[in-house]
Design a protein around this motif. Structure first.
Motif, PDB file in Angstrom:
ATOM      1  N   LYS A 103       0.793  -1.208  -0.116  1.00 28.01           N
ATOM      2  CA  LYS A 103       0.173   0.039  -0.025  1.00 28.01           C
ATOM      3  C   LYS A 103       0.979   1.345   0.021  1.00 28.01           C
ATOM      4  N   ASN A 104       2.048   1.375   0.937  1.00 26.01           N
ATOM      5  CA  ASN A 104       2.681   2.426   0.746  1.00 26.01           C
ATOM      6  C   ASN A 104       3.326   2.906  -0.431  1.00 26.01           C
ATOM      7  N   ILE A 105       3.725   1.639  -1.235  1.00 26.84           N
ATOM      8  CA  ILE A 105       4.359   1.806  -2.446  1.00 26.84           C
ATOM      9  C   ILE A 105       3.450   2.480  -3.338  1.00 26.84           C
ATOM     10  N   VAL A 106       2.059   1.920  -3.421  1.00 21.88           N
ATOM     11  CA  VAL A 106       0.880   2.494  -4.309  1.00 21.88           C
ATOM     12  C   VAL A 106       0.818   4.061  -3.843  1.00 21.88           C
ATOM     13  N   SER A 107       0.837   4.080  -2.682  1.00 15.32           N
ATOM     14  CA  SER A 107       0.587   5.793  -2.108  1.00 15.32           C
ATOM     15  C   SER A 107       1.751   6.365  -2.561  1.00 15.32           C
ATOM     16  N   PHE A 108       3.025   6.043  -2.371  1.00 12.95           N
ATOM     17  CA  PHE A 108       3.885   7.089  -2.902  1.00 12.95           C
ATOM     18  C   PHE A 108       4.074   7.181  -4.281  1.00 12.95           C
ATOM     19  N   MET A 109       3.654   6.183  -5.088  1.00 13.88           N
ATOM     20  CA  MET A 109       3.672   6.194  -6.510  1.00 13.88           C
ATOM     21  C   MET A 109       2.519   7.144  -7.051  1.00 13.88           C
ATOM     22  N   LEU A 110       1.506   7.280  -6.475  1.00  9.48           N
ATOM     23  CA  LEU A 110       0.544   8.305  -6.955  1.00  9.48           C
ATOM     24  C   LEU A 110       0.569   9.594  -6.576  1.00  9.48           C
ATOM     25  N   ASP A 111       1.458   9.750  -5.426  1.00 11.12           N
ATOM     26  CA  ASP A 111       1.830  11.048  -5.063  1.00 11.12           C
ATOM     27  C   ASP A 111       2.836  11.440  -6.093  1.00 11.12           C
ATOM     28  N   ALA A 112       3.647  10.757  -6.298  1.00 10.91           N
ATOM     29  CA  ALA A 112       4.894  11.033  -7.318  1.00 10.91           C
ATOM     30  C   ALA A 112       4.190  11.442  -8.560  1.00 10.91           C
ATOM     31  N   ASN A 113       3.185  10.830  -9.053  1.00 15.04           N
ATOM     32  CA  ASN A 113       2.547  11.020 -10.140  1.00 15.04           C
ATOM     33  C   ASN A 113       1.276  11.936 -10.256  1.00 15.04           C
ATOM     34  N   GLY A 114       1.562  12.956  -9.168  1.00 12.45           N
ATOM     35  CA  GLY A 114       0.461  14.105  -9.296  1.00 12.45           C
ATOM     36  C   GLY A 114      -0.846  13.822  -8.774  1.00 12.45           C
ATOM     37  N   PHE A 115      -0.898  13.028  -7.771  1.00 12.77           N
ATOM     38  CA  PHE A 115      -2.301  12.751  -7.111  1.00 12.77           C
ATOM     39  C   PHE A 115      -2.310  13.148  -5.615  1.00 12.77           C
ATOM     40  N   GLU A 116      -3.267  13.913  -5.156  1.00 19.33           N
ATOM     41  CA  GLU A 116      -3.221  14.387  -3.681  1.00 19.33           C
ATOM     42  C   GLU A 116      -3.912  13.057  -3.004  1.00 19.33           C
ATOM     43  N   VAL A 117      -3.077  12.513  -2.066  1.00 17.94           N
ATOM     44  CA  VAL A 117      -3.264  11.066  -1.554  1.00 17.94           C
ATOM     45  C   VAL A 117      -3.598  11.166  -0.030  1.00 17.94           C
TER      46      VAL A 117
END
Ligand code: B12
Length: 210
Positions: A103-117
């Motif tokens: 989950k933390n990897i998904v969260s980090f990748m979403l953030d790095a790709n421009g999403f507010e998480v």
């Protein structure tokens, strides 16, 4: 070198595994290939645990090694961060499950790709997801789970979102260890992602086409 990493990780040689990871990155291996090797090692560790050759302390150490490797590869994973924000994603590990590395990897990748998480953490009860949907107003909800027990928790979470009248306001994706397309149907989710990048692609598709 992937094989060396898989062996060191599976045999719980923590220092070796971390050093090999760094050497691989320095030699230009992609962070995704490193994570793939880790997944192979974790599957082998999981198997040894099932067979009774490894016990809970080994599983915990595997989690620690994986967290450290994630920290080492993170800067490389996010080398091309996007400045433009795409939208909001609410994420959490479902009720009864405390696995959070994926989950933390998904969260980090979403953030790095421009999403507010907004990350609700682990063992998140359905009602907490529902409340956060009302407050945070995400376009996407991401449910993570590594236990087979998580399948029902995912289904319950989707049902709770539906009962609260929020189902048509969000797209729901699921992922984690044993989750697959069949579980997506079972849980009533809109999408399944096999890894963090698949999650990012789904979220981009849904948010950009809304
Ligand atoms: C490390 C680990 C632990 C650590 C977790 C530490 C932590 N902070 O997360 C600890 C020691 C706490 C742990 C505990 C337990 N564990 Co455990 N654990 C593992 C192990 C070895 C690795 C899991 C992991 O972190 N993988 C790393 C990530 C990076 O994996 P990944 O799949 O590549 O992640 C990607 C995708 O899944 C995806 N993804 C993840 N979430 C999401 C969400 C969305 C929306 C999307 C799109 C994508 C996505 O993106 C990720 C990144 O690319 C697995 C074995 C395995 N093969 O996975 C067992 C495993 C999951 N555990 C298992 C078990 C049984 C347990 C315990 C019940 C043991 C016990 N007797 O107490 C407890 C459960 C506690 C609980 N209530 O949750 C079983 C589950 C069996 C089952 N059928 O349910 C497994 C499969 C081991 C086994 N083979 O027996 N565990």
């Amino acid at each position: 070198m992937s094989k060396k990493l898989i062996n060191a990780f599976t045999e719980m040689r923590e220092e070796d595994a971390l050093k090999i990871t760094q050497d691989m990155l320095d030699a230009g291996t992609s962070p995704n290939d490193i994570l793939k090797a880790c997944r192979t090692a974790l599957d082998a560790i999981g198997k040894r645990f099932e067979e009774g050759a490894y016990f809970l302390p080994e599983l915990m150490l595997a989690g620690e090694i994986m967290t450290q490797i994630t920290e080492i590869v993170k800067p490389k994973l996010a080398e091309t961060p996007e400045s433009e924000r795409h939208g909001k994603v609410l994420i959490g590990t479902v009720a009864g499950d405390i696995h959070d590395i994926g989950k933390n990897i998904v969260s980090f990748m979403l953030d790095a790709n421009g999403f507010e998480v907004l990350d609700l953490g682990v063992d998140v009860p359905p009602k907490k997801f529902v409340k956060a949907i009302k407050d945070f107003k995400p376009q996407v909800v991401a449910l993570s789970g590594f236990l087979t027990l998580a399948f029902d928790a995912m289904k319950d979470t989707v049902a709770a979102i539906e009962s609260a009248g929020q189902r048509d306001k969000v797209k729901i994706m699921i992922g984690g260890g044993q989750v697959n397309e069949e579980i997506k149907e079972y849980a009533g989710a809109d999408g399944y992602g096999k890894d963090a990048m698949a999650g990012v692609s789904l979220a981009k598709k849904w948010v950009d086409h809304k």
